[in-house]
Design a protein around this motif. Structure first.
Motif, PDB file in Angstrom:
ATOM      1  N   ASP A 183       2.733   3.532  -6.982  1.00 43.86           N
ATOM      2  CA  ASP A 183       3.350   3.801  -5.678  1.00 43.86           C
ATOM      3  C   ASP A 183       2.244   4.132  -4.679  1.00 43.86           C
ATOM      4  O   ASP A 183       1.662   5.223  -4.725  1.00 43.86           O
ATOM      5  N   TYR A 184       1.977   3.196  -3.767  1.00 45.83           N
ATOM      6  CA  TYR A 184       0.879   3.398  -2.822  1.00 45.83           C
ATOM      7  C   TYR A 184       1.162   4.585  -1.898  1.00 45.83           C
ATOM      8  O   TYR A 184       0.263   5.388  -1.610  1.00 45.83           O
ATOM      9  N   ALA A 185       2.404   4.701  -1.433  1.00 45.89           N
ATOM     10  CA  ALA A 185       2.743   5.801  -0.520  1.00 45.89           C
ATOM     11  C   ALA A 185       2.531   7.153  -1.204  1.00 45.89           C
ATOM     12  O   ALA A 185       2.009   8.091  -0.597  1.00 45.89           O
ATOM     13  N   ALA A 186       2.947   7.271  -2.482  1.00 45.28           N
ATOM     14  CA  ALA A 186       2.747   8.524  -3.215  1.00 45.28           C
ATOM     15  C   ALA A 186       1.270   8.801  -3.440  1.00 45.28           C
ATOM     16  O   ALA A 186       0.817   9.953  -3.383  1.00 45.28           O
ATOM     17  N   LEU A 187       0.496   7.743  -3.674  1.00 49.56           N
ATOM     18  CA  LEU A 187      -0.944   7.898  -3.873  1.00 49.56           C
ATOM     19  C   LEU A 187      -1.612   8.398  -2.598  1.00 49.56           C
ATOM     20  O   LEU A 187      -2.468   9.294  -2.637  1.00 49.56           O
ATOM     21  N   VAL A 188      -1.215   7.855  -1.447  1.00 50.19           N
ATOM     22  CA  VAL A 188      -1.768   8.292  -0.166  1.00 50.19           C
ATOM     23  C   VAL A 188      -1.402   9.754   0.098  1.00 50.19           C
ATOM     24  O   VAL A 188      -2.248  10.555   0.531  1.00 50.19           O
ATOM     25  N   ASP A 212      -6.497  -0.783  -1.764  1.00 48.70           N
ATOM     26  CA  ASP A 212      -5.429  -1.533  -2.418  1.00 48.70           C
ATOM     27  C   ASP A 212      -5.737  -3.032  -2.300  1.00 48.70           C
ATOM     28  O   ASP A 212      -5.693  -3.606  -1.206  1.00 48.70           O
ATOM     29  N   ASP A 213      -6.064  -3.642  -3.425  1.00 45.90           N
ATOM     30  CA  ASP A 213      -6.363  -5.081  -3.465  1.00 45.90           C
ATOM     31  C   ASP A 213      -5.203  -5.905  -4.033  1.00 45.90           C
ATOM     32  O   ASP A 213      -5.351  -7.104  -4.264  1.00 45.90           O
ATOM     33  N   ARG A 214      -4.038  -5.299  -4.244  1.00 43.51           N
ATOM     34  CA  ARG A 214      -2.973  -5.985  -4.972  1.00 43.51           C
ATOM     35  C   ARG A 214      -2.234  -7.026  -4.131  1.00 43.51           C
ATOM     36  O   ARG A 214      -1.616  -7.933  -4.672  1.00 43.51           O
ATOM     37  N   ARG A 215      -2.210  -6.821  -2.793  1.00 42.66           N
ATOM     38  CA  ARG A 215      -1.425  -7.673  -1.890  1.00 42.66           C
ATOM     39  C   ARG A 215       0.048  -7.719  -2.318  1.00 42.66           C
ATOM     40  O   ARG A 215       0.673  -8.773  -2.355  1.00 42.66           O
ATOM     41  N   MET A 216       0.548  -6.555  -2.630  1.00 40.62           N
ATOM     42  CA  MET A 216       1.931  -6.444  -3.089  1.00 40.62           C
ATOM     43  C   MET A 216       2.878  -6.402  -1.893  1.00 40.62           C
ATOM     44  O   MET A 216       2.635  -5.656  -0.939  1.00 40.62           O
ATOM     45  N   PRO A 217       3.966  -7.194  -1.900  1.00 42.27           N
ATOM     46  CA  PRO A 217       4.927  -7.176  -0.789  1.00 42.27           C
ATOM     47  C   PRO A 217       5.488  -5.769  -0.570  1.00 42.27           C
ATOM     48  O   PRO A 217       5.752  -5.027  -1.519  1.00 42.27           O
ATOM     49  N   GLY A 218       5.636  -5.410   0.702  1.00 40.37           N
ATOM     50  CA  GLY A 218       6.186  -4.105   1.048  1.00 40.37           C
ATOM     51  C   GLY A 218       5.173  -2.996   1.115  1.00 40.37           C
ATOM     52  O   GLY A 218       5.536  -1.829   1.351  1.00 40.37           O
ATOM     53  N   THR A 219       3.884  -3.300   0.910  1.00 40.03           N
ATOM     54  CA  THR A 219       2.831  -2.290   1.002  1.00 40.03           C
ATOM     55  C   THR A 219       1.921  -2.622   2.176  1.00 40.03           C
ATOM     56  O   THR A 219       1.901  -3.763   2.662  1.00 40.03           O
ATOM     57  N   PRO A 220       1.152  -1.628   2.676  1.00 44.32           N
ATOM     58  CA  PRO A 220       0.243  -1.917   3.799  1.00 44.32           C
ATOM     59  C   PRO A 220      -0.781  -3.002   3.478  1.00 44.32           C
ATOM     60  O   PRO A 220      -1.307  -3.647   4.391  1.00 44.32           O
ATOM     61  N   GLY A 221      -1.082  -3.206   2.183  1.00 42.94           N
ATOM     62  CA  GLY A 221      -2.055  -4.223   1.806  1.00 42.94           C
ATOM     63  C   GLY A 221      -1.428  -5.573   1.504  1.00 42.94           C
ATOM     64  O   GLY A 221      -2.044  -6.385   0.799  1.00 42.94           O
ATOM     65  N   GLU A 222      -0.246  -5.813   2.021  1.00 40.50           N
ATOM     66  CA  GLU A 222       0.454  -7.070   1.732  1.00 40.50           C
ATOM     67  C   GLU A 222      -0.334  -8.288   2.212  1.00 40.50           C
ATOM     68  O   GLU A 222      -0.365  -9.335   1.565  1.00 40.50           O
ATOM     69  N   GLU A 223      -1.004  -8.159   3.382  1.00 37.08           N
ATOM     70  CA  GLU A 223      -1.719  -9.301   3.964  1.00 37.08           C
ATOM     71  C   GLU A 223      -3.172  -9.400   3.496  1.00 37.08           C
ATOM     72  O   GLU A 223      -3.830 -10.412   3.718  1.00 37.08           O
ATOM     73  N   GLY A 224      -3.678  -8.346   2.889  1.00 33.14           N
ATOM     74  CA  GLY A 224      -5.079  -8.348   2.463  1.00 33.14           C
ATOM     75  C   GLY A 224      -5.478  -6.952   2.026  1.00 33.14           C
ATOM     76  O   GLY A 224      -4.664  -6.025   1.989  1.00 33.14           O
ATOM     77  N   THR A 225      -6.746  -6.790   1.695  1.00 33.72           N
ATOM     78  CA  THR A 225      -7.234  -5.487   1.231  1.00 33.72           C
ATOM     79  C   THR A 225      -6.979  -4.409   2.282  1.00 33.72           C
ATOM     80  O   THR A 225      -7.290  -4.577   3.466  1.00 33.72           O
TER      81      THR A 225
END
Length: 702
Positions: free
Chosen positions: A207-212, A231-244
């Motif tokens: 959970d990126y939000a919990a990690l932040v 965050d290098d995952r490019r997971m949909p719904g996260t701030p890194g969706e479009e890139g690192t």
């Protein structure tokens, strides 16, 4: 269902060795195997790096979420030891990552106050990982060790790490290898692991939000520590969706800055910082030089660091920590904090009662906590947590120490002589008193509306003699036995807050009757209607029209039976009323002894409540040479009393005695009611016969 074998020998016993137990029962160590458990594993690795920073070693931590599902944590601490641990013959790094309850946090002096005290964090993460790589920079060398599900060995990955690469277990001596050189003076640890999908649920994800949130929180709690998340995952719904995506957190202001960040409203006071420390002693098992455990009394130091401020709003925001580990469910340190606040505020408001126009009302915890934003952090060696997930602090001594620090520091702050401090203190006290008055006003309005609605929407039984007060907490309903007792009680009561409801004889035994029969019974229906909170599953204790319900029956066998029938009704259909401690039994006297005083003075009346008390009273009077009139009056019922006598002995709160009905053990109470009042006659008969020899014939009123 598959039948089990009748054979049961030592062959059927299972012994789980080392990390095998972790993989067999992961929930015992990380709480669950969903996203929460996955994040808990990450916290364990991060917390090890944070503990290094807390000990004064290291200023930065990097967390990287990789696209292949792995996560990496890097720090610039001292690095995990790589030399041989003498008792196991293994390198320190292998001990930390493969042995449960092993590490540098067991009182050896390496760490003074940490959150990880069980020594299972890194080894549990290793056991639950399909692959774990750790690199350590120490002594100008870079060491490396790799594991597959907790087993040390080597992956044939050709320089591109992957969890599914071919793996070969290591020999006894080649598990740790030197893979490079480190610059002189450079130390640190890098842990990269792939969570084992055989253990975690398919939808478990970091959970990126919990990690932040956790990284930001840690940066406030450890001033100067720099935490970087990538965050290098490019997971949909996260701030890194479009890139690192990368964020850096570093706050030098500590808890003061944290409170400013959390506060949702305009300030009434500045952010106040309360710090203090004390020590306590506890007896704990300590390992001697030979590894044997012995109990010793050790001294523990507890440091308290609190930042708080009050705002104009009503919401309460409190974060509590132990050695910077979050305790979302509180514990003894939070209890001490709240107790210290309430105690000091009550003292200050009492000292300024006339100025604040408080009257006789007392503030409650909610009045003090309204608009409060606070961060409570305590540091102590080897804290006692409730479970490995460390959500609740259990160290008893923390309550008193935190409460003492809060009481002293808040009292000093409120008594400060500076112009700004005096103004803030006055505004704070006025706010707390305003919260108290608002709470009382809202409660009175609510109860007024409740009583009004109850009387307007339903026809109260004509035999109810209600009280005038709208204050539910103070009002009392007396259930009296028959019209004779009602006549006396009507004259004896305080009509402002005491109501009367007479019942005729013995009500229905609801333990044996159906719900329909109970509702059809006039006496039961009247009781439910008058109390006004419903019945059964829909019973709402907050809707009850009276603060106390008092059963006032005669002091004889019939009165005891009626009281038991009433208790059965309350237990079966209004149990929350009993659990809240709002059901009472009046204790009327059995005898009245008229002591002759002589000298023209009025004779003295002495009341006794049992035969034994009567005989002891008579012996005492004879010893003192006092005369008493005979025959001694024995009350057969409440109707025999004068109104003055009933008020003095049974109804006046200043002199009466009430027995509060409690349910200490709900299961035992259920069994008792079923046995004594249920429809099964045989168990009741057996109970009476088996206990017949315990009967005291002298106690029978014949």
């Amino acid at each position: 269902m598959t039948p089990t074998t009748d054979e049961y020998t030592a062959r059927q016993l299972s012994v789980l060795e080392g990390l095998e137990a972790v993989r067999k029962r992961p929930g015992m160590y990380i709480g669950s195997t969903d996203s929460r458990g996955l994040m808990h594993c990450l916290w364990e690795i991060i917390d090890n790096s944070v503990d290094e920073a807390l000990a004064g070693h290291g200023q930065s931590i990097d967390i990287v979420l990789n696209r292949d599902g792995s996560v990496e944590v890097r720090d610039d601490g001292r690095g995990v030891p790589t030399d041989i641990e003498p008792r196991t013959g293994l390198t320190g790094l292998e001990v930390v990552f493969t042995k449960l309850h092993a590490g540098g946090k067991f009182g050896g002096g390496t760490y003074s106050a940490v959150g990880g005290l069980h020594g299972v964090g890194a080894s549990v993460v290793n056991a639950l990982s399909a692959r774990l790589d750790v690199q350590v920079d120490r002594g100008s060398k870079t060491y490396q060790m790799t594991f597959q599900r907790g087993i040390p060995g080597h992956f044939d990955d050709a320089g591109s790490p992957a969890a599914d690469a071919p793996f070969a277990p290591a020999g006894e001596r080649d598990a740790l290898e030197v893979v490079g050189k480190a610059r002189r003076g450079v130390t640190g640890t890098r842990v990269r692991y792939w969570a084992d999908r055989q253990i975690f649920t398919p939808d478990a994800a970091f959970d990126y939000a919990a990690l932040v949130e956790r990284a930001r929180q840690t940066s406030f709690l450890v001033p100067g520590l720099r935490l970087r998340i990538r965050d290098d995952r490019r997971m949909p719904g996260t701030p890194g969706e479009e890139g690192t995506h990368e964020e850096v957190f570093q706050h030098d202001g500590g808890l003061t800055e944290y409170v400013d960040f959390l506060a949702p409203d305009a300030a009434v006071t500045d952010v106040w910082r309360f710090q203090g420390s004390d020590h306590f002693k506890e007896t704990v098992p300590v390992l001697d030089a030979k590894g044997h455990s012995e109990l010793k009394e050790v001294r523990r130091d507890c440091e308290v660091d609190i930042a708080l401020r009050w705002g104009t709003g009503y919401e309460t925001t409190v974060r509590s920590f132990v050695n910077i580990i979050s305790t979302p469910k509180g514990g003894t340190h939070l209890s001490g904090f709240e107790q210290g606040l309430l105690k000091t505020m009550r003292k200050e408001i009492a000292a300024n009662a006339r100025k604040l126009k408080v009257g006789s009302d007392k503030i409650e915890k909610d009045d003090v906590m309204a608009g409060l934003t606070a961060v409570v952090n305590v540091r102590l060696n080897e804290p006692q947590f409730e479970g490995q997930t460390k959500e609740i602090l259990g160290t008893p001594a923390a309550r008193a120490i935190v409460g003492k620090v809060v009481s002293h520091e808040l009292g000093r702050q409120l008594a400060a002589k500076g112009r700004s401090e005096k103004q803030q203190a006055a505004q704070l006290l006025e706010k707390v008193v305003a919260e108290m008055k608002s709470r009382i006003s809202a409660r009175v309005h609510k109860e007024t509306q409740r009583r009004k609605n109850a009387l307007e929407t339903s026809q109260m039984p004509s035999k109810l003699v209600d009280c005038r007060s709208n204050d539910v907490e103070r009002s009392e309903l007396f259930i009296v036995e028959g019209d004779s007792a009602l006549g006396t009680a009507r004259l004896a009561r305080a009509s402002h807050y005491q109501a009367l409801l007479p019942i005729r004889g013995k009500i229905l035994n609801v333990q044996k009757a159906s719900l329909t029969d109970m509702l059809a019974n006039a006496e039961c229906a009247a009781l439910i209607q008058v109390i006004g909170a419903g019945s059964g599953r829909s019973f709402d204790v907050d809707a009850a029209r009276y603060g106390k319900v008092v059963m006032m029956t005669d002091a004889d066998v019939d009165g005891a039976h009626i009281r038991t029938l009433l208790l059965t009704l309350f237990y079966r259909y209004m149990r929350p009323l009993v659990e809240a401690g709002r059901v009472y039994a009046a204790v009327p006297p059995l005898h009245r002894v008229e002591v002759v005083t002589g000298g023209g003075k009025a004779n003295q009346m002495v009341y006794t409540y049992s035969e034994r008390e009567l005989h002891e009273t008579l012996r005492r009077l004879e010893t003192e040479g006092k005369r008493y009139k005979e025959p001694i009056q024995r009350y057969k019922g409440l109707g025999e009393m004068d109104a003055d006598q009933l008020a003095e002995t049974t109804m006046d709160p200043r002199q009466r005695m009430l027995r509060r009905v409690r349910i200490e053990d709900a299961e035992a109470a259920e069994r008792s009611f079923s046995l004594l009042m249920g429809s099964e006659v045989a168990p009741r008969k057996e109970f009476i016969i088996s206990h017949a020899d315990e009967l005291d014939l002298d106690q029978i009123d014949a």
